[in-house]
Design an enzyme around this catalytic site. Structure first.
Site, PDB file in Angstrom:
ATOM      1  N   TYR A  18     -35.132 121.508  52.147  1.00 35.81           N
ATOM      2  CA  TYR A  18     -35.127 121.636  51.359  1.00 35.81           C
ATOM      3  C   TYR A  18     -34.058 121.246  50.241  1.00 35.81           C
ATOM      4  CZ  TYR A  18     -36.737 122.880  46.476  1.00 35.81           C
ATOM      5  OH  TYR A  18     -37.100 122.808  44.929  1.00 35.81           O
ATOM      6  N   HIS A  22     -33.488 117.079  48.042  1.00 34.35           N
ATOM      7  CA  HIS A  22     -33.365 117.222  46.875  1.00 34.35           C
ATOM      8  C   HIS A  22     -32.023 116.731  46.383  1.00 34.35           C
ATOM      9  CE1 HIS A  22     -36.020 119.606  46.212  1.00 34.35           C
ATOM     10  NE2 HIS A  22     -37.154 119.772  44.962  1.00 34.35           N
ATOM     11  N   TYR A  41     -31.730 120.348  34.844  1.00 33.32           N
ATOM     12  CA  TYR A  41     -33.368 120.914  35.759  1.00 33.32           C
ATOM     13  C   TYR A  41     -32.602 121.227  36.925  1.00 33.32           C
ATOM     14  CZ  TYR A  41     -37.744 121.154  38.641  1.00 33.32           C
ATOM     15  OH  TYR A  41     -38.785 121.496  39.100  1.00 33.32           O
ATOM     16  N   TRP A  74     -44.337 113.073  45.730  1.00 32.92           N
ATOM     17  CA  TRP A  74     -43.179 114.229  45.889  1.00 32.92           C
ATOM     18  C   TRP A  74     -44.059 115.454  46.438  1.00 32.92           C
ATOM     19  CZ3 TRP A  74     -38.352 114.060  46.818  1.00 32.92           C
ATOM     20  CH2 TRP A  74     -38.039 115.038  47.011  1.00 32.92           C
ATOM     21  N   TRP A  75     -44.931 115.453  45.834  1.00 29.22           N
ATOM     22  CA  TRP A  75     -45.970 116.908  46.305  1.00 29.22           C
ATOM     23  C   TRP A  75     -45.971 117.503  47.600  1.00 29.22           C
ATOM     24  CZ3 TRP A  75     -49.416 118.677  41.307  1.00 29.22           C
ATOM     25  CH2 TRP A  75     -48.238 118.714  39.914  1.00 29.22           C
TER      26      TRP A  75
END
Length: 102
Positions: A18, A22, A41, A74-75
């Protein structure tokens, strides 16, 4: 400026993956988020539970980008390592603000 906080859930064993994904966020996604009115964010991980805590600061006139093809891609890219809805969006639990130090 609006604030938005929520949680998501990472599947066990995918903490490093993860973070890697990112760290290598696609430039087109980063640009889209900035242009949509997201000014800040941040995502934090509770390593014991796999809970991701996300915090955003949004311009008052921010745009919803959930139907944008870059976000949809992206999802789909992330769905194998986190809890997702049938449309591949991450399962999010909104959080209620109960305190802010002035």
């Amino acid at each position: 400026m609006k604030q938005h906080a929520f949680t998501m859930k990472l599947k066990p064993g995918y903490e490093e993956e993860y973070k890697r994904r990112h760290d290598e966020i696609w430039p087109e996604l980063e640009q889209l988020l900035a242009e949509s009115g997201i000014r800040k964010y941040l995502i934090y991980l509770d390593e014991e539970t796999g809970t991701l805590f996300a915090y955003q600061e949004l311009e008052d006139e921010h745009q919803d980008v959930s139907s944008n093809p870059v976000v949809q891609k992206w999802w789909k890219y992330m769905k194998d390592i986190m809890d997702t809805n049938p449309d591949n969006s991450p399962v999010e639990k909104p959080l209620k603000k109960v305190f802010q130090l002035k």
